[in-house]
Design an enzyme around this catalytic site. Structure first.
Site, PDB file in Angstrom:
ATOM      1  N   TYR A 235      -1.857  -0.827   4.529  1.00  0.00           N
ATOM      2  CA  TYR A 235      -2.334   0.772   4.673  1.00  0.00           C
ATOM      3  C   TYR A 235      -1.622   1.260   5.874  1.00  0.00           C
ATOM      4  CZ  TYR A 235      -6.109  -0.283   1.132  1.00  0.00           C
ATOM      5  OH  TYR A 235      -6.803  -0.407   0.022  1.00  0.00           O
ATOM      6  N   ASP A 263      -2.733   4.196  -3.661  1.00  0.00           N
ATOM      7  CA  ASP A 263      -3.446   5.155  -4.223  1.00  0.00           C
ATOM      8  C   ASP A 263      -4.920   5.419  -3.666  1.00  0.00           C
ATOM      9  OD1 ASP A 263      -4.664   2.467  -3.908  1.00  0.00           O
ATOM     10  OD2 ASP A 263      -4.216   2.071  -6.101  1.00  0.00           O
ATOM     11  N   HIS A 347      -6.696   1.012  -8.449  1.00  0.00           N
ATOM     12  CA  HIS A 347      -7.394   0.601  -7.368  1.00  0.00           C
ATOM     13  C   HIS A 347      -8.802  -0.009  -7.794  1.00  0.00           C
ATOM     14  CE1 HIS A 347      -7.056   0.299  -2.688  1.00  0.00           C
ATOM     15  NE2 HIS A 347      -8.352   0.188  -2.998  1.00  0.00           N
TER      16      HIS A 347
END
Length: 467
Positions: A235, A263, A347
């Protein structure tokens, strides 16, 4: 090392001077508050207290030496003299008083979920199980596979099947990998290391979550096979230097690729998680802060675009996979940007509710950009996969391999650990092998759209797109 009293530690319980005790050692974390990935309040609720329970539920001990300077250690204190940081109350059922079912009695992945619901602490169950809003995307992702029928072929004299394949050039025994799932330590003390043991013994690839309970060095060391593929999820952090450090450590630890997740620029509204957090705060007014999901996502940067790939390529020449593709247009853009793989994913239904099922996105690609299937860019898919037939349907429609997240977390619970994860893999392996025989194929390369009837799901594919 100086011995501290309760009174000395409790004096440092503010944002201006914050000390916490972990396993009897007292640390000054004042300067670390603003850089803590989980936010300030998570630490402040432990200020001046024994934070061991909070720390151990999420982290491995080696994180202390990585996050804090040696000067942060102020001394030692007897843990029993300090107030404990607040934790969610355990389940009131007698689940902890009785032994869990023996592993051989669990015969499908749904069984692991049922056991996990009984044995996981409430905050862990809420974090793992919850989806966003009304959880429509979460449920529809699984139902999408039920809309695809298999078309078995008969009289094929199948003497054996070969389930091996490769993910980004790395050989694996099944077209299944462990999706990145944060805080596996909620399920078992060994956390992601237990998953690494199972993956190594069963020949699977593991994608390590950016929010892993364990360091990538510990997970790599836990792997029982040195060649087991280990990929690092990324991330992009609001502090870009932290992401650079994640990539650097992944490279040095021997990771086989970087899977950048895109996402969730903001965290989804996971209401089960938030309701439980409100219950905890109602019992203890000092337990301030958001739920687990919002805490974990608080450091993610929403300000990235396709240029982030150039930044990443300047850091490493490892293969890059974009995780979180939800439409054919972005799949084509990823291909044009030269990434080595994409993950069709919403996700796990945890970000934007009513986002379409990943299997529908795969059908979009088949209809509007079929050149992507079988190209240099591998296509992975996750979300809602619970059966060997689900795996084969995804591969028949063009996926390279599939990822599972929640089922592997559930398989760790109730004390099962690595053996639970191995049992889950073995169940999937048996289902995949048996259904390959039913379909009349001996190897994965023989799977194709001719072996499925996806007409019911095809009706959910968008009517037109502009590429």
């Amino acid at each position: 090392m100086s011995s501290l009293t309760r009174e000395e530690v409790e004096q440092h319980s503010t944002r201006e001077s914050c000390w916490v005790a972990i396993h009897g050692y007292v640390y000054d974390v004042t300067d670390f508050l603003d850089s803590h990935p989980g936010g300030v309040n998570v630490i402040l609720r432990c200020a001046g207290k024994d934070a061991t329970a909070d720390f151990d539920s999420v982290h491995d001990k080696d994180i202390l030496s990585q996050a804090l300077a040696p000067s942060a250690l102020k001394g030692v204190v007897h843990p029993d003299t300090l107030a404990k940081s607040s934790r969610p109350l355990p389940r009131t059922s007698t689940a902890e008083e009785k032994a869990p079912p023996p592993l051989p009695s669990l015969i499908n992945l749904h069984d692991f979920e049922k056991v996990a619901q009984q044995y996981l602490p409430p905050h862990a169950w809420a974090y793992y199980f919850s989806g966003a809003d009304d959880e429509i995307s979460k449920h529809q992702s699984q139902k999408a596979y039920q809309k695809v029928a298999l078309r078995p072929r008969i009289l094929r004299s199948i003497r054996g099947v070969d389930t091996t394949t490769s993910i980004l050039g790395k050989p694996v025994s099944l077209p299944v990998y462990m999706s990145p799932t944060g805080i596996a330590k909620f399920a078992h003390p060994d956390g992601e290391c237990a998953l690494a043991v199972a993956a190594g013994q069963e020949g699977l690839a593991q994608v390590l979550a950016n929010g892993s309970s364990m360091s990538i060095e510990a997970v790599r060391a836990a792997g029982t096979h040195p060649e087991k593929p280990l990929f690092q999820q990324l991330y992009v952090n609001k502090d870009i230097q932290k992401s650079e450090e994640t990539v650097r450590r992944a490279v040095e630890a021997g990771a086989s690729g970087i899977w950048i997740t895109v996402d969730s620029p903001v965290v989804g509204k996971r209401e089960m998680d938030e309701r439980l957090n409100l219950e905890v705060q109602a019992r203890d007014s000092s337990a301030k802060g958001p739920g687990v999901a919002k805490t974990m996502a608080s450091s993610i940067s929403p300000f990235i675009d396709w240029e982030i790939l150039s930044w990443l390529r300047n850091l490493t020449d490892l293969p890059v996979v974009i995780k979180g593709i939800q439409c054919v247009e972005d799949a084509v853009l990823a291909y044009q940007h030269g990434v080595q793989g994409i993950v069709l994913s919403n996700h796990g239904g945890r970000s934007q509710d009513t986002a379409q099922p990943p299997l529908v996105t795969l059908l979009e690609i088949r209809r509007y950009a079929p050149f992507l299937i079988g190209s240099h860019m591998q296509i992975f898919i996750d979300g809602g996969i619970r059966r060997g037939t689900d795996v084969l349907k995804a591969l028949a429609l063009g996926a390279t391999a599939v990822g599972l997240g929640r089922p592997f977390l559930f398989s760790l619970s109730a004390g099962y650990g690595a053996e639970g994860a191995r049992r889950a893999i073995q169940i999937l392996r048996q289902e995949i092998e048996a259904n390959m025989v039913f379909l009349g194929v001996t190897r994965l390369s023989e799977l194709g759209p001719h072996l499925v009837n996806a007409m019911r799901l095809e009706r959910d594919v968008v009517g037109s797109v502009k590429l």
